[in-house]
Motif scaffolding. Structure first.
Motif, PDB file in Angstrom:
ATOM      1  N   THR A 115       0.826  -1.203   0.000  1.00  0.00           N
ATOM      2  CA  THR A 115       0.000   0.000   0.000  1.00  0.00           C
ATOM      3  C   THR A 115       0.868   1.265   0.000  1.00  0.00           C
ATOM      4  OG1 THR A 115      -0.114   0.311   2.405  1.00  0.00           O
ATOM      5  CG2 THR A 115      -1.655  -1.274   1.420  1.00  0.00           C
ATOM      6  N   LEU A 116       0.195   2.404  -0.141  1.00  0.00           N
ATOM      7  CA  LEU A 116       0.906   3.683  -0.083  1.00  0.00           C
ATOM      8  C   LEU A 116       1.572   3.860   1.277  1.00  0.00           C
ATOM      9  CD1 LEU A 116       1.641   6.457  -1.267  1.00  0.00           C
ATOM     10  CD2 LEU A 116      -0.579   7.290  -0.452  1.00  0.00           C
ATOM     11  N   VAL A 117       0.902   3.435   2.344  1.00  0.00           N
ATOM     12  CA  VAL A 117       1.488   3.554   3.681  1.00  0.00           C
ATOM     13  C   VAL A 117       2.798   2.773   3.769  1.00  0.00           C
ATOM     14  CG1 VAL A 117       1.219   2.817   6.080  1.00  0.00           C
ATOM     15  CG2 VAL A 117      -0.585   4.132   4.981  1.00  0.00           C
ATOM     16  N   ASN A 118       2.813   1.545   3.246  1.00  0.00           N
ATOM     17  CA  ASN A 118       4.049   0.758   3.258  1.00  0.00           C
ATOM     18  C   ASN A 118       5.165   1.487   2.511  1.00  0.00           C
ATOM     19  OD1 ASN A 118       1.675  -1.644   2.838  1.00  0.00           O
ATOM     20  ND2 ASN A 118       3.082  -1.897   4.546  1.00  0.00           N
ATOM     21  N   ALA A 119       4.812   2.111   1.398  1.00  0.00           N
ATOM     22  CA  ALA A 119       5.794   2.853   0.609  1.00  0.00           C
ATOM     23  C   ALA A 119       6.284   4.092   1.352  1.00  0.00           C
ATOM     24  CB  ALA A 119       5.194   3.250  -0.741  1.00  0.00           C
ATOM     25  N   ILE A 120       5.377   4.816   1.994  1.00  0.00           N
ATOM     26  CA  ILE A 120       5.737   6.033   2.735  1.00  0.00           C
ATOM     27  C   ILE A 120       6.644   5.688   3.915  1.00  0.00           C
ATOM     28  CG2 ILE A 120       4.830   7.858   4.216  1.00  0.00           C
ATOM     29  CD1 ILE A 120       4.410   8.518   1.342  1.00  0.00           C
ATOM     30  N   ALA A 124       9.955   7.645   4.229  1.00  0.00           N
ATOM     31  CA  ALA A 124      10.064   8.592   5.347  1.00  0.00           C
ATOM     32  C   ALA A 124       9.700   7.860   6.637  1.00  0.00           C
ATOM     33  CB  ALA A 124       9.125   9.782   5.121  1.00  0.00           C
ATOM     34  N   PRO A 125      10.643   7.100   7.227  1.00  0.00           N
ATOM     35  CA  PRO A 125      10.360   6.266   8.405  1.00  0.00           C
ATOM     36  C   PRO A 125       9.777   7.028   9.591  1.00  0.00           C
ATOM     37  CG  PRO A 125      12.514   5.739   7.481  1.00  0.00           C
ATOM     38  CD  PRO A 125      12.047   6.975   6.774  1.00  0.00           C
ATOM     39  N   VAL A 148      -1.869  14.516  -0.304  1.00  0.00           N
ATOM     40  CA  VAL A 148      -0.804  14.956   0.586  1.00  0.00           C
ATOM     41  C   VAL A 148      -0.721  14.041   1.798  1.00  0.00           C
ATOM     42  CG1 VAL A 148      -2.300  16.572   1.854  1.00  0.00           C
ATOM     43  CG2 VAL A 148       0.181  16.951   1.811  1.00  0.00           C
ATOM     44  N   VAL A 149       0.504  13.817   2.267  1.00  0.00           N
ATOM     45  CA  VAL A 149       0.763  13.036   3.476  1.00  0.00           C
ATOM     46  C   VAL A 149       1.538  13.928   4.447  1.00  0.00           C
ATOM     47  CG1 VAL A 149       1.892  10.993   4.417  1.00  0.00           C
ATOM     48  CG2 VAL A 149       0.867  10.907   2.125  1.00  0.00           C
ATOM     49  N   ALA A 150       1.118  13.929   5.713  1.00  0.00           N
ATOM     50  CA  ALA A 150       1.831  14.692   6.731  1.00  0.00           C
ATOM     51  C   ALA A 150       3.133  13.984   7.089  1.00  0.00           C
ATOM     52  CB  ALA A 150       0.967  14.858   7.971  1.00  0.00           C
ATOM     53  N   ARG A 151       4.193  14.774   7.271  1.00  0.00           N
ATOM     54  CA  ARG A 151       5.495  14.201   7.616  1.00  0.00           C
ATOM     55  C   ARG A 151       5.921  14.618   9.023  1.00  0.00           C
ATOM     56  NH1 ARG A 151      10.361  14.174   3.151  1.00  0.00           N
ATOM     57  NH2 ARG A 151      11.564  12.470   4.068  1.00  0.00           N
TER      58      ARG A 151
END
Length: 325
Positions: A115-120, A124-125, A148-151
């Motif tokens: 998934t996108l979460v696994n990739a993120i 960005a650990p 957008v994903v918060a970092r």
């Protein structure tokens, strides 16, 4: 920890959540946090009502103020995976992605990996310390486009607030069945379908949902439209367009069987019959940067399958127009 490293959020109970249980109201106002996490915060006193500690089952009333002040904890146990990402923009606070159709955003039953979460998490650990690994809004698996994903916690708090106050601009492009003569607005509440639990529907007791649409290009039996959201309900554009009898081309849930226009060419029949996802692309995203306060905007091109669909529809329309002479 400093205030910048804490989750600090504030909400006011709106009319539709008055007289609801605290944990239910909190889950509606803060969907980015899990229900178990919210209940834990209520019981620990991290989530208060008008400055007072309450129980999850206690009722909240109109204009009550919910205050959340909690330390971040590792929220996820998902594996980081080296999956290619189309990153449109990134800095220490934000990652803006052009998501392809077919990519699931969040791990769930049947999609624990890839998934996108696994990739993120691989890219960005640090997002493992954020609620839902920094995911503040989603696109359906088969919807493409910009998100957008918060970092950072600063970004997470800001983006959630912008979504709640409807100040984040989100525009989509879609190809719908049928022809429109102009734009309009669908203002109809959305909730779970009363019989088919995997579907959403326009229902009287649903959550408020508003979709504005305008015509981009009209074809013989289809229309290319741009949609702008005021709210962000599950399947909102898909449900609203189906509600006005103009479902999205290829939508396996809300469109039904393939609808072919009269005198359809072999090329058009082929492209419509093989378009197996909703023809929906998140085209543009506008937000205020959580640190600088600058308004920022990103726009992504339509994916290849939608470009081809539009090209074929255009050729069919033009061929019919020429045959009339």
């Amino acid at each position: 920890m400093t205030a910048a490293n804490r989750i600090s959020e504030s909400y006011v109970i709106p009319p539709e959540l008055s007289d609801r249980r605290l944990d239910q109201a909190a889950a509606t106002l803060m969907p980015e946090h899990s229900r178990s996490r919210l209940q834990s915060w209520i019981k620990s006193g991290a989530l208060t009502v008008n400055g007072e500690v309450r129980k999850p089952r206690d009722k909240v009333m109109l204009d009550d103020r919910l205050e959340l002040d909690a330390e971040p904890e590792v929220q996820v146990t998902w594996e980081a995976e080296s999956i290619s990402l189309d990153i449109v923009y990134e800095d220490e606070h934000l990652i803006v992605i052009n998501k392809p159709a077919g990519l699931v955003v969040h791990p769930a039953a049947g999609h624990a990996a890839g998934t996108l979460v696994n990739a993120i998490l691989h890219h960005a650990p640090e997002v493992e310390n954020l609620p839902r690994a920094g995911i503040v809004h989603r696109l359906d698996k088969d919807t493409s486009g910009v998100m957008v994903v918060a970092r950072s916690l600063i970004a997470h708090t800001s983006l959630v607030n912008q979504l709640q106050t409807r100040t984040m601009g989100r525009e989509y492009e879609a190809v719908i069945v049928g022809t429109l003569t102009g734009g309009g607005t669908v203002d109809a509440p959305i909730g779970r379908h009363p019989r088919e639990r995997k579907k959403m529907a326009v229902v009287a007791d649903g959550k408020p949902a508003v979709t504005h649409y305008r015509l981009i290009e009209r074809f013989e039996a289809h229309t290319h439209v741009r949609c702008k959201l005021e709210s962000g309900r599950t399947h909102q554009i898909r449900v609203h367009m189906a509600h006005i009898k103009h479902p999205l081309v290829g939508d396996p849930v809300y469109c039904g069987r393939v609808r072919l226009p009269k005198a359809a060419t072999a090329e058009l029949r082929d492209v419509l019959s093989k378009f197996h996802r909703q023809a929906l692309h998140a085209r543009k995203l506008t937000l205020v940067h959580p640190e600088s306060g600058e308004e920022m905007s990103w726009e992504t091109d339509l994916p290849e399958d939608m470009v081809r669909l539009l090209d074929v529809l255009r050729r069919h329309r033009d061929e019919l127009a020429q045959s009339d002479f």
